[in-house]
Scaffold this active site. Structure first.
Site, PDB file in Angstrom:
ATOM      1  N   HIS A   1       3.254  -3.583   6.790  1.00 55.56           N
ATOM      2  CA  HIS A   1       2.238  -2.557   6.513  1.00 55.56           C
ATOM      3  C   HIS A   1       2.114  -1.609   7.695  1.00 55.56           C
ATOM      4  O   HIS A   1       2.683  -1.849   8.757  1.00 55.56           O
ATOM      5  CB  HIS A   1       0.852  -3.217   6.332  1.00 55.56           C
ATOM      6  CG  HIS A   1       0.710  -3.995   5.073  1.00 55.56           C
ATOM      7  ND1 HIS A   1      -0.174  -3.659   4.087  1.00 55.56           N
ATOM      8  CD2 HIS A   1       1.339  -5.115   4.647  1.00 55.56           C
ATOM      9  CE1 HIS A   1      -0.094  -4.528   3.095  1.00 55.56           C
ATOM     10  NE2 HIS A   1       0.813  -5.426   3.416  1.00 55.56           N
TER      11      HIS A   1
ATOM     12  N   GLU B   1       1.447  -5.226  10.931  1.00 59.58           N
ATOM     13  CA  GLU B   1       0.868  -3.876  10.928  1.00 59.58           C
ATOM     14  C   GLU B   1       1.617  -3.052  11.959  1.00 59.58           C
ATOM     15  O   GLU B   1       1.556  -3.328  13.153  1.00 59.58           O
ATOM     16  CB  GLU B   1      -0.627  -3.939  11.272  1.00 59.58           C
ATOM     17  CG  GLU B   1      -1.452  -4.759  10.291  1.00 59.58           C
ATOM     18  CD  GLU B   1      -1.732  -4.031   8.973  1.00 59.58           C
ATOM     19  OE1 GLU B   1      -1.449  -2.817   8.879  1.00 59.58           O
ATOM     20  OE2 GLU B   1      -2.224  -4.684   8.032  1.00 59.58           O
TER      21      GLU B   1
ATOM     22  N   GLU C   1       1.722   3.656   3.041  1.00 55.23           N
ATOM     23  CA  GLU C   1       2.213   3.073   4.302  1.00 55.23           C
ATOM     24  C   GLU C   1       3.736   3.125   4.292  1.00 55.23           C
ATOM     25  O   GLU C   1       4.410   2.177   3.905  1.00 55.23           O
ATOM     26  CB  GLU C   1       1.667   1.653   4.445  1.00 55.23           C
ATOM     27  CG  GLU C   1       0.148   1.673   4.465  1.00 55.23           C
ATOM     28  CD  GLU C   1      -0.498   0.294   4.481  1.00 55.23           C
ATOM     29  OE1 GLU C   1      -1.729   0.239   4.515  1.00 55.23           O
ATOM     30  OE2 GLU C   1       0.231  -0.716   4.455  1.00 55.23           O
TER      31      GLU C   1
ATOM     32  N   HIS D   1       0.864  -1.184   0.000  1.00 58.87           N
ATOM     33  CA  HIS D   1       0.000   0.000   0.000  1.00 58.87           C
ATOM     34  C   HIS D   1       0.901   1.233   0.000  1.00 58.87           C
ATOM     35  O   HIS D   1       1.742   1.388   0.893  1.00 58.87           O
ATOM     36  CB  HIS D   1      -0.918   0.000   1.224  1.00 58.87           C
ATOM     37  CG  HIS D   1      -1.915  -1.123   1.192  1.00 58.87           C
ATOM     38  ND1 HIS D   1      -2.163  -1.947   2.268  1.00 58.87           N
ATOM     39  CD2 HIS D   1      -2.714  -1.556   0.180  1.00 58.87           C
ATOM     40  CE1 HIS D   1      -3.087  -2.840   1.919  1.00 58.87           C
ATOM     41  NE2 HIS D   1      -3.436  -2.631   0.666  1.00 58.87           N
TER      42      HIS D   1
HETATM   43 ZN   LIG Z   1      -1.468  -2.071   4.148  1.00 55.10          ZN
END
Ligand SMILES: [Zn+2]
Length: 332
Positions: free
Chosen positions: A148, A211, A56, A53
């Site tokens: 991420h 994350e 990020e 992404h």
């Molecule tokens: Zn992501």
């Protein structure tokens, strides 16, 4: 090679697409894909991906710094390593994605999308990872860490999402996640179109989506929150000593998925709801025409609520605590 991040953001192929240092050889495989390999035999292969992404940025900064240190010889590489910046075009644009979310396109799902740069990229990444793992010797351990940051804030600032698999999770992998400062681990119960699910399912890697905090633009990240994660990455790359585990991660499993099927989908949560916010049994979570989503278990925790996804995609996951297998700290 100039700094890795500069190269990726330039969109150019490095002038010299391969080279070596005293300890390793490296090769630029494709845009944002760098293969590094020690000159001696090693037992571990690692795919380290970030920027799937494009907004990020914290993990991209962390990974880029590690790559520069490896290429400068400041870190001694002890694993075969494939570094991937997932969506360089989105990174340059500072957007999560340009047309479609790549992390819903893996395991061949890209074929269901119209031909676009992101569908081609998903296919290219699948091939790069397959080629990398298949080139290893039999018995080599395969790990994939996909880094991420979450869109919103979270009760657990660092957590891991593990893809559905019927294979047991290797103990050293679970220990690494704890040492990397993951406060929670979320176990999927169904296949998904994520990069981590692809490498786990198709290539039998131990894979996890990490994350790390909240998405912020380049230069605004406070990388000190990710110190344990960075130390654990250094330890993994150099096969050195891991940071001490200070807290065993809490475990959750997915209880239900909220799926947005159409424009009528309404999510009954405020825009600032944190990940892992708990809702009691009976709470109306979302509705779409006649269909209503309620909390079914005594308590469920929301993860990744996002009503703005394309129709047919996940608008949120509901989790339940699953600490039945939680080992004590001493056993980690
Ligand atoms: Zn992501």
């Amino acid at each position: 090679m100039q700094p890795f991040l500069t190269t990726v953001l330039s969109g150019q192929t490095p002038l010299h697409p391969c080279g070596e240092t005293t300890g390793l050889q490296w090769q630029w495989r494709d845009e944002g894909i760098l293969h590094l390999e020690p000159k001696h035999r090693v037992q571990q292969a690692l795919v380290l991906s970030c920027g799937i992404h494009g907004n990020e940025t914290a993990p991209v900064e962390i990974v880029a710094q590690l790559v520069d240190k490896l290429l400068q010889g400041a870190l001694a590489l002890e694993v075969r390593l494939l570094v991937i910046t997932g969506n360089p075009a989105a990174l340059r644009a500072g957007k999560r994605y340009k047309e479609y979310d790549i992390n819903r396109m893996f395991s061949g799902r890209w074929q269901r999308f119209q031909d676009c740069a992101e569908a081609r990229r998903a296919w290219q990444l699948e091939q790069a990872v397959e080629r990398f793992f298949m080139a290893g010797e039999a018995g080599e351990s395969r790990w994939h860490l996909d880094l991420h940051t979450a869109i919103r804030g979270s009760w657990h600032p660092r957590f891991g999402v593990l893809p559905f698999t019927t294979r047991p999770w290797p103990e050293d992998f679970m220990h690494w996640l704890a040492a990397a400062g993951m406060e929670a681990l979320v176990f999927h119960r169904a296949p998904a179109g994520t990069f981590a699910h692809f490498s786990s399912d198709k290539l039998a890697a131990a894979s996890c989506t990490l994350e790390l905090g909240k998405a912020l633009p380049f230069g605004e990240n406070d990388l000190s929150q990710f110190q344990a994660t960075e130390q654990a990455l250094v330890a993994l790359l150099t096969q050195g000593t891991l940071p001490e585990v200070t807290q065993a991660p809490l475990r959750y499993r997915v209880a239900q998925q909220l799926t947005r099927e159409s424009e009528r989908f309404v999510l009954h949560m405020s825009a600032d709801t944190l990940n892992f916010t708990a809702f009691p049994q009976g709470t109306l979570l979302a509705e779409e025409g006649d269909k209503q989503y309620f909390v079914r278990q005594a308590r469920e925790y929301v993860l990744f609520p996002n009503p703005n996804v394309a129709p047919g995609l996940r608008a949120g996951l509901m989790l339940v605590e699953d600490n039945s297998h939680n080992s004590s700290l001493g056993m980690l």
